[in-house]
Write an enzyme that holds these catalytic residues in place. Sequence first.
Site, mmCIF file in Angstrom:
data_model
loop_
_atom_site.group_PDB
_atom_site.id
_atom_site.type_symbol
_atom_site.label_atom_id
_atom_site.label_comp_id
_atom_site.label_asym_id
_atom_site.label_seq_id
_atom_site.Cartn_x
_atom_site.Cartn_y
_atom_site.Cartn_z
ATOM 1 N N ASP A 4 -0.480 1.907 -4.620
ATOM 2 C CA ASP A 4 0.022 2.522 -6.041
ATOM 3 C C ASP A 4 -1.015 3.340 -6.698
ATOM 4 O OD1 ASP A 4 2.005 2.168 -8.222
ATOM 5 O OD2 ASP A 4 0.305 1.369 -9.282
ATOM 6 N N GLU A 39 -7.760 -3.650 11.634
ATOM 7 C CA GLU A 39 -8.232 -5.043 12.701
ATOM 8 C C GLU A 39 -6.852 -5.681 12.997
ATOM 9 O OE1 GLU A 39 -9.866 -7.213 9.377
ATOM 10 O OE2 GLU A 39 -11.490 -5.947 9.177
HETATM 11 C C1 GLC Z 1 2.955 3.998 -9.980
HETATM 12 C C2 GLC Z 1 4.329 3.110 -9.939
HETATM 13 C C3 GLC Z 1 4.938 3.278 -11.288
HETATM 14 C C4 GLC Z 1 3.732 2.503 -12.205
HETATM 15 C C5 GLC Z 1 2.502 3.046 -12.240
HETATM 16 C C6 GLC Z 1 1.520 2.181 -12.606
HETATM 17 O O1 GLC Z 1 3.158 5.166 -10.327
HETATM 18 O O2 GLC Z 1 5.201 3.735 -8.953
HETATM 19 O O3 GLC Z 1 5.919 2.429 -11.413
HETATM 20 O O4 GLC Z 1 4.379 2.095 -13.566
HETATM 21 O O5 GLC Z 1 2.215 3.244 -10.813
HETATM 22 O O6 GLC Z 1 1.260 0.967 -11.687
#
Ligand code: GLC
Length: 542
Positions: free
Chosen positions: A202, A257
Amino acid sequence: MHADESWWRHAVIYQIYPRSFADGNGDGMGDLLGVLERLDSLKELGVDAIWFSPFFKSPQKDAGYDVSDYKDIDPLFGPLADFDAVLAKAHSLGIRVIIDLVPNHSSDQHPLFQAALKAGKGSAERDMYHFREGKDGNTPPNNWPSVFGGNAWTQIDDGQWYLHIFDSSQPDFNWNNPKVIEFFHDVLRFWFDRGVDGFRVDVAHSLIKEEGLPDIEEISTSMTGSDSEPTEEKPHPFWGQDGVHEIIRGFRKVSDEYEDRAMGAEAWILPLKKMAKWVRPDEYHQTFNFAYLGTQWRCADLRRVVDESIYEFGQVGAPSTWVLSNHDVIRHVTRLAYDEIPKQGDGIGPNYPQPDEARGQRVGRAATAFMLALPGSSYLYQGEELGLPEHTTLEAKYRQDPTFFRTNGDRVGRDGCRVPIPWEADAPAYGFNKTGKSWLPQPENYRRYARSEQAGVAGSTLELYRRLLKVRKEFKLGLGSLKWVEELCDDSTLVFDNSGVRVVANFGSPIALPAGELLVTTQHDLTIEGVLEHDQVAWIRL
Ligand code: GLC
């Protein structure tokens, strides 16, 4: 055919948004039990892997992207044992499982952040995050905006401020601190040891902040805002800093790993040339191609982004990926009904001009049929196989996205693409569960899009997806290479060959179909002698 046939080079990866896929216990919130019960449908659809948006312990301030325990499942979604059961079943069906890693920030309820608050100024605990003194008393340390609106800093009782690029409930980790790196390597190993096949990382492009946290010159709150898009000449203080490569290499070592695992980055606003550096052989395996997602259904634009993607990723030996929808953007059958795409993350509310449903369906199906013929790996978002539109009339009282609250409703946010999906037209909550409860109300038109209305129905979007995925696999299109058929391409037609399949996309007036056996088409009534209408795609055997 690509010599390296690793699964992630060509996989079709289906995104499950756990809150809205299927609800096994009937409380109105999707869960892993629901996923377990519905997994067979994904096998039937023909996907190679699933990616789960977060289901970890979380106060759910940002729908689970605010994690308070990275090694456990939130009771909303079930005990850890339910995840093990889903993993085992998916593997038995030949489906790989990717989960979300949220390393930019934790929840403010995470024990590490709670410890940082308690430990006070200058402590080792505070150094896990970004705590700073403000400027002149009560002004935040710099001018950084939160992606969700408002300021990226929140002040605490002792006067210090902490950084959160997203909601105030999501404090950013300090990735210059080796303890943060260690912490996340341990999280990766925990899940790899459990058997997951990979991670989607993310906001992977924001982990490193520029030394000294300088002000931003041109402010944009959007992750896709082109006004502040970082370039080589004009770097951005928190999007795509070069220091991030060292962190990526560390992740890669951990995933190496284990056998056959893969990691992919979510990084929104970086130019493709820069993105390609993220997938060099010792970095991520894949990265999302948001340049593709942001491209309209226009002949020249599509050709340009496809060429550029294949070229740039090819330079480093990586496959391109392709994507049209996810849980942060307006579903593509709705988005592509507009001439101008509303800004990412803003959503569509009842006061916005409503979409032309027929146009959206037509263009959306064509866009998918075009995408799934491209070499590389493709991502699908739950419900798109039903042609499911965005919920564009969701009332304010149901909104949950922090974007809505942080902008006083100016940007309605992302709830419209996150509504529980319909399985059976005549069941409670359209088969999402057995009780009829739903954490976001489903619009009435979801009945028409339910899986039960489409399964086995010739010409339905569900059957189109199944057929596309079947033919794609049969001809190994994901491992192939693309060659434009110049003599058949013009201002409103794109034609390319990939692995024995000729793909014809018509953006203009009807055209005669080139010779060959018709393998699959978005145009329900098309015959091989027929004409291909506008916004239609056909795959023909060469
Ligand atoms: C990313 C996710 C989104 C979230 C953001 C903060 O863009 O896809 O849904 O709100 O990160 O974590």
